[in-house]
Design a protein around this motif. Sequence first.
Motif, PDB file in Angstrom:
ATOM      1  N   ALA A 177       0.825  -1.204   0.000  1.00  0.00           N
ATOM      2  CA  ALA A 177       0.000   0.000   0.000  1.00  0.00           C
ATOM      3  C   ALA A 177       0.859   1.253   0.000  1.00  0.00           C
ATOM      4  O   ALA A 177       0.545   2.237  -0.693  1.00  0.00           O
ATOM      5  CB  ALA A 177      -0.926  -0.013   1.213  1.00  0.00           C
ATOM      6  N   SER A 178       1.936   1.240   0.749  1.00  0.00           N
ATOM      7  CA  SER A 178       2.830   2.393   0.797  1.00  0.00           C
ATOM      8  C   SER A 178       3.485   2.636  -0.558  1.00  0.00           C
ATOM      9  O   SER A 178       3.740   3.789  -0.934  1.00  0.00           O
ATOM     10  CB  SER A 178       3.896   2.184   1.878  1.00  0.00           C
ATOM     11  OG  SER A 178       4.752   3.293   1.976  1.00  0.00           O
ATOM     12  N   ALA A 179       3.748   1.566  -1.296  1.00  0.00           N
ATOM     13  CA  ALA A 179       4.346   1.718  -2.622  1.00  0.00           C
ATOM     14  C   ALA A 179       3.410   2.448  -3.579  1.00  0.00           C
ATOM     15  O   ALA A 179       3.869   3.054  -4.559  1.00  0.00           O
ATOM     16  CB  ALA A 179       4.714   0.340  -3.196  1.00  0.00           C
ATOM     17  N   LEU A 180       2.113   2.415  -3.312  1.00  0.00           N
ATOM     18  CA  LEU A 180       1.138   3.137  -4.129  1.00  0.00           C
ATOM     19  C   LEU A 180       0.960   4.577  -3.678  1.00  0.00           C
ATOM     20  O   LEU A 180       0.154   5.313  -4.248  1.00  0.00           O
ATOM     21  CB  LEU A 180      -0.222   2.428  -4.078  1.00  0.00           C
ATOM     22  CG  LEU A 180      -0.285   1.015  -4.659  1.00  0.00           C
ATOM     23  CD1 LEU A 180      -1.669   0.414  -4.441  1.00  0.00           C
ATOM     24  CD2 LEU A 180       0.066   1.030  -6.146  1.00  0.00           C
ATOM     25  N   GLY A 181       1.698   4.982  -2.645  1.00  0.00           N
ATOM     26  CA  GLY A 181       1.571   6.346  -2.136  1.00  0.00           C
ATOM     27  C   GLY A 181       0.496   6.515  -1.083  1.00  0.00           C
ATOM     28  O   GLY A 181       0.137   7.640  -0.743  1.00  0.00           O
ATOM     29  N   LEU A 182      -0.031   5.391  -0.555  1.00  0.00           N
ATOM     30  CA  LEU A 182      -1.085   5.459   0.445  1.00  0.00           C
ATOM     31  C   LEU A 182      -0.490   5.610   1.836  1.00  0.00           C
ATOM     32  O   LEU A 182       0.642   5.204   2.091  1.00  0.00           O
ATOM     33  CB  LEU A 182      -1.948   4.194   0.391  1.00  0.00           C
ATOM     34  CG  LEU A 182      -2.459   3.748  -0.982  1.00  0.00           C
ATOM     35  CD1 LEU A 182      -3.269   2.469  -0.846  1.00  0.00           C
ATOM     36  CD2 LEU A 182      -3.313   4.843  -1.628  1.00  0.00           C
ATOM     37  N   ILE A 183      -1.255   6.194   2.739  1.00  0.00           N
ATOM     38  CA  ILE A 183      -0.867   6.279   4.139  1.00  0.00           C
ATOM     39  C   ILE A 183      -1.292   4.988   4.821  1.00  0.00           C
ATOM     40  O   ILE A 183      -2.409   4.501   4.611  1.00  0.00           O
ATOM     41  CB  ILE A 183      -1.522   7.493   4.812  1.00  0.00           C
ATOM     42  CG1 ILE A 183      -1.040   8.771   4.133  1.00  0.00           C
ATOM     43  CG2 ILE A 183      -1.218   7.536   6.307  1.00  0.00           C
ATOM     44  CD1 ILE A 183      -1.792  10.008   4.556  1.00  0.00           C
ATOM     45  N   THR A 184      -0.425   4.410   5.618  1.00  0.00           N
ATOM     46  CA  THR A 184      -0.712   3.118   6.235  1.00  0.00           C
ATOM     47  C   THR A 184      -0.639   3.216   7.752  1.00  0.00           C
ATOM     48  O   THR A 184       0.137   4.011   8.302  1.00  0.00           O
ATOM     49  CB  THR A 184       0.274   2.041   5.747  1.00  0.00           C
ATOM     50  OG1 THR A 184       1.604   2.389   6.158  1.00  0.00           O
ATOM     51  CG2 THR A 184       0.231   1.919   4.233  1.00  0.00           C
ATOM     52  N   VAL A 185      -1.457   2.398   8.402  1.00  0.00           N
ATOM     53  CA  VAL A 185      -1.476   2.301   9.857  1.00  0.00           C
ATOM     54  C   VAL A 185      -1.359   0.830  10.214  1.00  0.00           C
ATOM     55  O   VAL A 185      -2.177   0.010   9.771  1.00  0.00           O
ATOM     56  CB  VAL A 185      -2.768   2.897  10.457  1.00  0.00           C
ATOM     57  CG1 VAL A 185      -2.817   2.659  11.967  1.00  0.00           C
ATOM     58  CG2 VAL A 185      -2.866   4.372  10.152  1.00  0.00           C
ATOM     59  N   HIS A 186      -0.361   0.487  11.003  1.00  0.00           N
ATOM     60  CA  HIS A 186      -0.146  -0.899  11.404  1.00  0.00           C
ATOM     61  C   HIS A 186      -0.870  -1.169  12.713  1.00  0.00           C
ATOM     62  O   HIS A 186      -0.611  -0.532  13.730  1.00  0.00           O
ATOM     63  CB  HIS A 186       1.347  -1.172  11.579  1.00  0.00           C
ATOM     64  CG  HIS A 186       1.660  -2.607  11.848  1.00  0.00           C
ATOM     65  ND1 HIS A 186       1.584  -3.168  13.103  1.00  0.00           N
ATOM     66  CD2 HIS A 186       2.036  -3.611  11.009  1.00  0.00           C
ATOM     67  CE1 HIS A 186       1.912  -4.447  13.037  1.00  0.00           C
ATOM     68  NE2 HIS A 186       2.183  -4.738  11.775  1.00  0.00           N
TER      69      HIS A 186
ATOM     70  N   VAL B 240      -6.335   6.605  15.279  1.00  0.00           N
ATOM     71  CA  VAL B 240      -5.075   7.023  14.671  1.00  0.00           C
ATOM     72  C   VAL B 240      -5.230   7.160  13.160  1.00  0.00           C
ATOM     73  O   VAL B 240      -4.653   8.061  12.544  1.00  0.00           O
ATOM     74  CB  VAL B 240      -3.960   6.004  15.014  1.00  0.00           C
ATOM     75  CG1 VAL B 240      -2.722   6.242  14.168  1.00  0.00           C
ATOM     76  CG2 VAL B 240      -3.597   6.108  16.488  1.00  0.00           C
ATOM     77  N   ALA B 241      -6.041   6.304  12.548  1.00  0.00           N
ATOM     78  CA  ALA B 241      -6.315   6.395  11.108  1.00  0.00           C
ATOM     79  C   ALA B 241      -7.269   7.521  10.770  1.00  0.00           C
ATOM     80  O   ALA B 241      -7.540   7.761   9.583  1.00  0.00           O
ATOM     81  CB  ALA B 241      -6.870   5.067  10.598  1.00  0.00           C
ATOM     82  N   GLY B 242      -7.800   8.217  11.778  1.00  0.00           N
ATOM     83  CA  GLY B 242      -8.716   9.327  11.531  1.00  0.00           C
ATOM     84  C   GLY B 242     -10.105   8.892  11.128  1.00  0.00           C
ATOM     85  O   GLY B 242     -10.798   9.622  10.415  1.00  0.00           O
ATOM     86  N   ALA B 243     -10.524   7.700  11.583  1.00  0.00           N
ATOM     87  CA  ALA B 243     -11.840   7.188  11.178  1.00  0.00           C
ATOM     88  C   ALA B 243     -12.972   8.101  11.626  1.00  0.00           C
ATOM     89  O   ALA B 243     -14.001   8.188  10.957  1.00  0.00           O
ATOM     90  CB  ALA B 243     -12.047   5.784  11.751  1.00  0.00           C
ATOM     91  N   GLN B 244     -12.802   8.799  12.737  1.00  0.00           N
ATOM     92  CA  GLN B 244     -13.855   9.659  13.250  1.00  0.00           C
ATOM     93  C   GLN B 244     -14.101  10.873  12.348  1.00  0.00           C
ATOM     94  O   GLN B 244     -15.142  11.530  12.439  1.00  0.00           O
ATOM     95  CB  GLN B 244     -13.530  10.123  14.676  1.00  0.00           C
ATOM     96  CG  GLN B 244     -12.311  11.020  14.803  1.00  0.00           C
ATOM     97  CD  GLN B 244     -11.017  10.243  14.897  1.00  0.00           C
ATOM     98  OE1 GLN B 244     -10.964   9.076  14.532  1.00  0.00           O
ATOM     99  NE2 GLN B 244      -9.979  10.891  15.387  1.00  0.00           N
ATOM    100  N   ARG B 245     -13.160  11.173  11.443  1.00  0.00           N
ATOM    101  CA  ARG B 245     -13.333  12.305  10.518  1.00  0.00           C
ATOM    102  C   ARG B 245     -13.375  11.848   9.061  1.00  0.00           C
ATOM    103  O   ARG B 245     -13.299  12.669   8.152  1.00  0.00           O
ATOM    104  CB  ARG B 245     -12.195  13.308  10.709  1.00  0.00           C
ATOM    105  CG  ARG B 245     -12.175  13.947  12.083  1.00  0.00           C
ATOM    106  CD  ARG B 245     -11.123  15.043  12.178  1.00  0.00           C
ATOM    107  NE  ARG B 245      -9.775  14.511  12.008  1.00  0.00           N
ATOM    108  CZ  ARG B 245      -9.019  14.046  12.998  1.00  0.00           C
ATOM    109  NH1 ARG B 245      -9.487  14.064  14.230  1.00  0.00           N
ATOM    110  NH2 ARG B 245      -7.822  13.582  12.765  1.00  0.00           N
TER     111      ARG B 245
END
Length: 350
Positions: free
Chosen positions: A177-186, A197-202
């Motif tokens: 996913a990071s190789a596609l330029g996406l932000i990732t959360v482990h 942390v992934a900002g799901a609330q917004r």
Amino acid sequence: MPLTDQPGHALVGVIRMPETKVSPLRSIGRRIIGALLFLFAAVLIVYIGRDGYRDANEDGLSFLDCFYYATVSLSTTGYGDITPETDLARLINIVVITPLRVMFLIVLVGTTLEVLTERSRQALRIQKWRNRVRDHVVVVGFGTKGRSAVNSLLAEEGAEPSQIVVVDTDQQALDAASALGLITVHGSATRSDVLRVAGAQRARAIVIAPNRDDTAVLVTLTARELAPKASILASVREAENVHLLKQSGADQVVVSSETAGRLLGIATRTPLVVDMVEDLLTPETGLAIAERPVEPSEEGGSPRHLPDIVLGVVRDGNLYRVDAPEVDAIEPGDRLLYVRKVTPAKDAAR
């Protein structure tokens, strides 16, 4: 301590921002320019205050003396029992010895400095992203279903990679996913602090595509509690679990195994129908299902008489098939689901 309460530097191993591609020569060039700027600043400082310095010859400091002093000071060489005395020797020390010394320091401590610098840069970018992220899409699970959802968002919806956050526990999936330029959360999306942390609330939408149906149910419950206004779209393997996802707060549920089985059954008699369905579901080429608002000139007419192949009409949040009596006449504010022809990117660029 919950993840949401931790500072940016503590989340470097959890959140991964897309890396900016910089060539090695350009990176080294920037470091050399920075080092020269510091050196010239030191020379200027010493030269302005040269009356406060004294050399072994006691004849005052020339500009070359100041340059030499700044050079040996910044390079941590110091003063020893062997020091250049003539101007030529000092010039050679500046032009030849110092660059060699700098190259040695780069080789010796460059890796450590790079790691520390990159970690600090990542921490700063994470903190800035957390403060401004809004209306993005969170994708839980980057397996086959999650990747297809992301590809559709990028190709058909025109979403920016920086507006998609992938949550997964598999590091290899996160690397892809990071190789596609996406932000990732482990982390596990069943935990509310990971989704925070992934900002799901917004987020404007949350796509839930794990490998297990029970995980999908738990993630949906957690996501709906955090984001009551977000659109939640979930995937399950078995149709018997659809009602659980609906009760948990999912707005739309896709049954992957049943859909695939139905297509396999159709293919035994009419394989070309499956090819057409695949074409409609592939956003890059051929045909695709799209949605658009009704134009003023189309109001009052029948959706079946339009030039576009209309499949359904969306009215007040409800979907009606094109042959439903409720949509015999198009009304203002309706939206049409229709089949459009996709122009390949290479043709569109011509």
